[in-house]
Design a protein around this motif. Structure first.
Motif, PDB file in Angstrom:
ATOM      1  N   ASP A  48      95.507  -9.310 -74.560  1.00 41.08           N
ATOM      2  CA  ASP A  48      96.551 -10.019 -73.827  1.00 41.08           C
ATOM      3  C   ASP A  48      96.293 -11.528 -73.915  1.00 41.08           C
ATOM      4  O   ASP A  48      95.571 -12.111 -73.094  1.00 41.08           O
ATOM      5  CB  ASP A  48      96.579  -9.560 -72.367  1.00 41.08           C
ATOM      6  N   PHE A  49      96.881 -12.168 -74.933  1.00 41.69           N
ATOM      7  CA  PHE A  49      96.673 -13.600 -75.123  1.00 41.69           C
ATOM      8  C   PHE A  49      97.282 -14.398 -73.969  1.00 41.69           C
ATOM      9  O   PHE A  49      96.705 -15.397 -73.522  1.00 41.69           O
ATOM     10  CB  PHE A  49      97.293 -14.052 -76.450  1.00 41.69           C
ATOM     11  N   LYS A  50      98.442 -13.991 -73.475  1.00 38.33           N
ATOM     12  CA  LYS A  50      99.110 -14.724 -72.402  1.00 38.33           C
ATOM     13  C   LYS A  50      98.233 -14.789 -71.159  1.00 38.33           C
ATOM     14  O   LYS A  50      98.070 -15.864 -70.552  1.00 38.33           O
ATOM     15  CB  LYS A  50     100.446 -14.049 -72.079  1.00 38.33           C
ATOM     16  N   ALA A  51      97.636 -13.638 -70.813  1.00 40.58           N
ATOM     17  CA  ALA A  51      96.774 -13.596 -69.632  1.00 40.58           C
ATOM     18  C   ALA A  51      95.523 -14.437 -69.854  1.00 40.58           C
ATOM     19  O   ALA A  51      95.055 -15.139 -68.947  1.00 40.58           O
ATOM     20  CB  ALA A  51      96.394 -12.155 -69.316  1.00 40.58           C
ATOM     21  N   ALA A  52      94.972 -14.376 -71.055  1.00 37.95           N
ATOM     22  CA  ALA A  52      93.757 -15.131 -71.354  1.00 37.95           C
ATOM     23  C   ALA A  52      94.013 -16.631 -71.303  1.00 37.95           C
ATOM     24  O   ALA A  52      93.180 -17.403 -70.808  1.00 37.95           O
ATOM     25  CB  ALA A  52      93.227 -14.728 -72.731  1.00 37.95           C
ATOM     26  N   ILE A  53      95.172 -17.052 -71.800  1.00 36.35           N
ATOM     27  CA  ILE A  53      95.521 -18.470 -71.776  1.00 36.35           C
ATOM     28  C   ILE A  53      95.701 -18.954 -70.343  1.00 36.35           C
ATOM     29  O   ILE A  53      95.267 -20.058 -69.964  1.00 36.35           O
ATOM     30  CB  ILE A  53      96.809 -18.716 -72.600  1.00 36.35           C
ATOM     31  N   GLN A  54      96.329 -18.129 -69.517  1.00 34.98           N
ATOM     32  CA  GLN A  54      96.538 -18.502 -68.111  1.00 34.98           C
ATOM     33  C   GLN A  54      95.226 -18.543 -67.334  1.00 34.98           C
ATOM     34  O   GLN A  54      95.061 -19.342 -66.409  1.00 34.98           O
ATOM     35  CB  GLN A  54      97.502 -17.517 -67.452  1.00 34.98           C
ATOM     36  N   LYS A  55      94.297 -17.687 -67.713  1.00 33.12           N
ATOM     37  CA  LYS A  55      93.041 -17.554 -66.974  1.00 33.12           C
ATOM     38  C   LYS A  55      92.111 -18.738 -67.190  1.00 33.12           C
ATOM     39  O   LYS A  55      91.427 -19.191 -66.263  1.00 33.12           O
ATOM     40  CB  LYS A  55      92.340 -16.266 -67.376  1.00 33.12           C
ATOM     41  N   THR A  56      92.048 -19.249 -68.409  1.00 32.57           N
ATOM     42  CA  THR A  56      91.097 -20.329 -68.680  1.00 32.57           C
ATOM     43  C   THR A  56      91.679 -21.686 -68.283  1.00 32.57           C
ATOM     44  O   THR A  56      92.878 -21.935 -68.404  1.00 32.57           O
ATOM     45  CB  THR A  56      90.715 -20.365 -70.178  1.00 32.57           C
ATOM     46  N   GLY A  57      90.784 -22.546 -67.819  1.00 29.48           N
ATOM     47  CA  GLY A  57      91.206 -23.892 -67.457  1.00 29.48           C
ATOM     48  C   GLY A  57      90.835 -24.917 -68.505  1.00 29.48           C
ATOM     49  O   GLY A  57      91.112 -26.109 -68.348  1.00 29.48           O
ATOM     50  N   ASP A  58      90.211 -24.473 -69.571  1.00 33.41           N
ATOM     51  CA  ASP A  58      89.746 -25.365 -70.640  1.00 33.41           C
ATOM     52  C   ASP A  58      90.884 -25.592 -71.641  1.00 33.41           C
ATOM     53  O   ASP A  58      91.326 -24.654 -72.309  1.00 33.41           O
ATOM     54  CB  ASP A  58      88.545 -24.727 -71.330  1.00 33.41           C
TER      55      ASP A  58
END
Length: 261
Positions: free
Chosen positions: A210-220
């Motif tokens: 799940d790229f969308k979730a991973a992108i939302q999760k990281t703050g970097d």
């Protein structure tokens, strides 16, 4: 999916788990020689990305190719006898014959009567340029002289522009393939291959991630950009992998089985 070739549209609707390597439990073997008189026709890319992922536990042999690596075997054309000794003990094998060594290999073939019977198929990649088309016609004729029937020859019209019709691009080759009944398929040009790096198409599809979730999760921000790039590559890889599933099925209909799960 608008704008995609029909084969892509059909295959992109399938669940990826439904299509995989041919079932190693069938008891049959599959040994393929990939060869061309011309260089730069995508021979090694097709060996790695079209054939290898769809032939279970296939052993790769490179006859003087700069792309050999890992546990694959790399030899010169003069060592064709040693290659065949190993091929004969494999269930599944792909032999990638470099264009600079094909004459040496065919000379060895003439000295080893019946050796071509050890191969199930001969795959010839070609691009839409006059020299490469003529080289392919010449190679098909040479294989015929060596006793290889048209049912064992497969041709891939490679690097075809999206939306183009290979039968109209390969004006020299198409009539010959039709008259001889040689099975062929087209592979479209794609930016996917240039973006893969050292990875494979199958590994780059990232099915289930799940790229969308991973992108939302990281703050970097750098990590977000990296994930976004990987998502683009994954989407391209899925499209290309789906096309190659269709190409493999067209070239080898008897071999393109649904894997047992």
């Amino acid at each position: 999916m608008r704008g995609l070739p029909p084969t892509w549209q059909r295959l992109l609707l399938l669940n990826k788990s439904d299509l995989d390597q041919r079932d190693p439990g069938t008891g049959s073997s599959m040994k393929i020689a990939v060869l061309s008189y011309s260089g730069n026709v995508g021979k090694s890319l097709l060996s790695q990305h079209l054939l290898r992922p769809r032939i279970a536990d296939a052993k790769m042999f490179y006859i003087e190719s700069i792309n050999a690596g890992g546990g694959d075997t790399q030899v010169s054309g003069g060592d064709f006898s040693s290659v065949m000794r190993e091929v004969n003990i494999c269930d599944n094998a792909i032999v990638d014959i470099g264009s600079s060594n094909i004459e040496k290999v065919l000379a060895r073939v003439q000295a080893m009567k019946g050796v071509l019977e050890d191969f199930d198929y001969f795959l010839i990649p070609v691009i839409a340029k006059s020299k490469q088309e003529n080289d392919t016609v010449r190679l098909i004729a040479h294989l015929d002289e060596l006793g290889v029937g048209p049912e064992k020859i497969k041709v891939v019209c490679n690097q075809v522009e999206p939306g183009a019709d290979a039968s109209k691009l390969f004006t020299t080759l198409s009539p010959l393939l039709k008259s001889l009944g040689i099975n062929w398929a087209q592979v479209h040009e794609s930016e996917t291959y240039a973006l893969l790096g050292s990875s494979t198409i199958r590994n780059s599809t990232a099915v289930g991630f799940d790229f969308k979730a991973a992108i939302q999760k990281t703050g970097d921000p750098a990590a977000k950009r990296d994930l976004s790039s990987r998502q683009i590559i994954a989407r391209l890889a899925r499209g290309t992998d789906a096309e190659l599933d269709g190409v493999f099925g067209r070239l080898f209909p008897a071999e393109a089985v649904v894997a047992k799960k």
